[in-house]
Design a protein around this motif. Structure first.
Motif, PDB file in Angstrom:
ATOM      1  N   LYS A   1     -11.099   1.147  -6.842  1.00 37.16           N
ATOM      2  CA  LYS A   1     -12.197   0.727  -5.601  1.00 37.16           C
ATOM      3  C   LYS A   1     -13.225   1.348  -6.054  1.00 37.16           C
ATOM      4  CE  LYS A   1      -9.878  -0.303  -1.819  1.00 37.16           C
ATOM      5  NZ  LYS A   1      -8.635   0.698  -1.026  1.00 37.16           N
TER       6      LYS A   1
ATOM      7  N   LYS B   1       1.325   5.171  -0.915  1.00 37.76           N
ATOM      8  CA  LYS B   1       0.992   6.350  -1.304  1.00 37.76           C
ATOM      9  C   LYS B   1       1.909   6.899  -2.197  1.00 37.76           C
ATOM     10  CE  LYS B   1      -2.719   7.993   1.229  1.00 37.76           C
ATOM     11  NZ  LYS B   1      -3.515   7.502   0.183  1.00 37.76           N
TER      12      LYS B   1
ATOM     13  N   SER C   1      -2.384   2.907  -3.529  1.00 36.00           N
ATOM     14  CA  SER C   1      -3.144   4.176  -3.701  1.00 36.00           C
ATOM     15  C   SER C   1      -2.220   5.544  -4.254  1.00 36.00           C
ATOM     16  CB  SER C   1      -3.808   4.636  -2.290  1.00 36.00           C
ATOM     17  OG  SER C   1      -4.384   3.839  -1.744  1.00 36.00           O
TER      18      SER C   1
ATOM     19  N   GLN D   1      -2.129  -3.564  -3.774  1.00 32.76           N
ATOM     20  CA  GLN D   1      -2.882  -2.490  -3.482  1.00 32.76           C
ATOM     21  C   GLN D   1      -2.059  -1.322  -3.486  1.00 32.76           C
ATOM     22  OE1 GLN D   1      -4.888  -3.548  -0.028  1.00 32.76           O
ATOM     23  NE2 GLN D   1      -6.298  -1.760   0.041  1.00 32.76           N
TER      24      GLN D   1
ATOM     25  N   ASP E   1       0.693  -1.077   0.024  1.00 32.03           N
ATOM     26  CA  ASP E   1       0.177   0.042   0.094  1.00 32.03           C
ATOM     27  C   ASP E   1       0.761   1.166  -0.009  1.00 32.03           C
ATOM     28  OD1 ASP E   1      -2.048   1.711   0.103  1.00 32.03           O
ATOM     29  OD2 ASP E   1      -3.157   0.825   1.842  1.00 32.03           O
TER      30      ASP E   1
ATOM     31  N   SER F   1      -7.371   4.607  -6.274  1.00 38.08           N
ATOM     32  CA  SER F   1      -6.981   3.436  -5.362  1.00 38.08           C
ATOM     33  C   SER F   1      -7.081   2.175  -6.182  1.00 38.08           C
ATOM     34  CB  SER F   1      -7.796   3.619  -4.054  1.00 38.08           C
ATOM     35  OG  SER F   1      -7.354   2.712  -3.234  1.00 38.08           O
TER      36      SER F   1
END
Ligand SMILES: C[S@@+](CC[C@H](N)C(=O)[O-])C[C@H]1O[C@@H](n2cnc3c(N)ncnc32)[C@H](O)[C@@H]1O
Lengths: 122, 325
Positions: free
Chosen positions: B262, B28, B287, B285, B26, B292
């Motif tokens: 998403k 950013k 973002s 996954q 995940d 996302s």
């Protein structure tokens, strides 16, 4: 486009019942060496429509394939080599695939078959 | 050999990602060190938009615009964006763009996420001994070329098919594949139309980065670059057409890797696939500041996962659809 792909394509025009095999018209093709893999050929054999492959190969002047084939032939190295050559090493560059039922032509340009349909054909 | 060099680069990328283990990441985007939209460091340049070519950032802006529900004004679609000088095409798997086209999707965060998912699952992919692999919607060819390189060295008997509805994309893909010394049979078609009958049950791996941006339904039926992102209602129109085709094409042991947003309601996608007998898990996954992304892997449940003792858990919620393949 390899003859493998010719063997896997069928006419997708609406209403066509028997769209296979597509008639191959080839105006230019090239041969490219591909690594020989007997296991692949043996496992592919049952999925291949033999008359379609032999017919397409003949169209491009490769007449070495027998008209019919059965699984016992897979023991022969010589047969496998020819099968390999026809299936993977001949690339059609320019030509067309013609639907056996509707006569619809699917052009092949620079080795890429175009199976896109017009709105009234889907 | 071109292919070997590429494989080495991939391996390095893999090392950076950290081993073969399936992973969930995940990141950013604005915290990542390979950030391509860094707002502070690096020389910036303003891209001159004198040609008709859309830069990646422009494509992203377009997508962002679509998501806001605004229509881009025809003829006023040029957007000046500042971007980092070293934000050049090769990222991720270091695939070179040898050819481009204004109407063809340039690899973007979603493409990188998909290739990273394939890299993260590389150990499994190599053991999978796939015979046929396919990409639906190949765009520039970045993903299928990466896949062929990932599997290349060790799995020599693999054959690749790839399709795109956009003729320009098929031509760019051909050049990308060729430049990296790999081959795929390319078909210009809608999803897998024309291949569906004879290739039933033959694909061991299918990868898809579909047009997933929520748009109007009219946009789905456009041509060119628009179809690379226009996903219709909830971004699901094209995805929902692709899923049944994938189900037909996949072999009993076949795997699907698909990018979703998403906003596409991925848990509902997993449920749809569940009803067709597939288990699933998130491989990557990620973002970014705009979206996302999830890369989800699907496989027919009850085949090898039971043997491995990896029986899908049945807790409530999203997690319940994920096995551990
Ligand atoms: C998001 S882009 C992904 C391109 C590339 N795979 C990548 O990851 O960079 C989606 C691609 O799917 C293609 N596409 C959209 N609808 C399609 C359809 N119905 N059949 C085949 N390809 C389609 C688009 O032309 C575009 O190239």
């Amino acid at each position: 486009m390899r003859l493998l792909t010719h063997n896997m394509l069928s006419s997708n025009v609406k209403g066509v019942v028997n769209g296979f095999p597509l008639r191959l018209e080839a105006s230019s093709w090239v041969e490219k060496e591909v690594e020989f893999n007997a296991d692949f050929l043996r496992s592919m054999f049952p999925k291949i429509d033999w008359p379609a492959l032999a017919g397409a190969a003949q169209k491009i002047g490769y007449a070495a394939l027998p008209d019919t084939a059965d699984a016992t032939m897979l023991e022969s190295e010589d047969f496998l080599k020819k099968f390999h050559h026809a299936l993977l090493e001949i690339h059609v560059e320019e030509g067309a695939l013609v639907c056996p039922e509707s006569g619809r032509r699917f052009p092949i340009n620079k080795g890429i078959p175009n199976m896109l349909l017009n709105e009234d054909e889907v | 050999m071109v292919q070997e060099e590429e494989a080495e680069k991939l391996e390095e990328r893999l090392r950076k990602l950290g081993v073969d283990e399936p992973m969930v990441e995940d990141v950013k985007e604005d915290e990542a060190d390979d950030d391509d939209d860094a707002d502070t460091e690096g020389d910036k340049e303003t891209i001159a938009n004198d040609g008709s070519k859309q830069s990646r950032s422009e494509q992203k802006s377009h997508k962002a615009i679509m998501k806001l529900g605004l229509k881009p004004v025809i003829g006023a679609s040029r957007i000046n964006i500042e971007r980092n000088k070293n934000d050049m095409f090769p990222r991720g798997a270091d695939i070179r763009l040898v050819s481009g086209h204004p109407e063809v999707y340039e690899p973007c965060d979603d493409s990188f996420a998909l290739v990273d998912a394939l890299l993260a699952d590389r150990g499994n992919l190599l053991n999978h001994k796939a015979r046929f692999c396919m990409e639906i919607g190949c765009g520039s060819g970045y993903v299928i070329t990466s896949l062929a390189i990932i599997l290349g060295k060790e799995n020599s008997g693999v054959h690749y098919f790839t399709s795109d509805i956009n003729p320009d994309a098929t031509r760019v893909t051909q050049k990308t594949l060729f430049a990296h010394g790999v081959h795929a049979e390319i078909i210009n078609t809608n999803i897998a139309s024309g291949l569906q009958k004879r290739l039933v049950g033959m694909m061991d791996v299918i990868v898809v980065n579909p047009p997933y941006v929520p748009t109007s339904e009219e946009e789905v039926n456009c041509k060119g670059i628009t179809v690379s992102w226009a996903g219709g209602h909830n971004g699901r129109t094209v995805i929902d057409r692709i899923l049944p085709v994938v189900d037909e094409l996949l072999s009993d042991r076949g795997w699907l890797y698909m990018v979703t947003l998403k906003a596409n309601n991925p848990s509902q996608i997993c449920l749809v696939m569940r009803k067709k007998g597939y288990a699933s898990r998130i491989v990557v996954q990620r973002s970014t500041e705009e979206e996302s992304l999830l890369v989800i892997k699907f496989w027919r449940e009850g085949l090898d996962d039971v043997n491995d003792g990896n029986i899908t858990s049945s807790s409530l919620g999203f997690g319940s659809w994920f096995g551990r393949k």
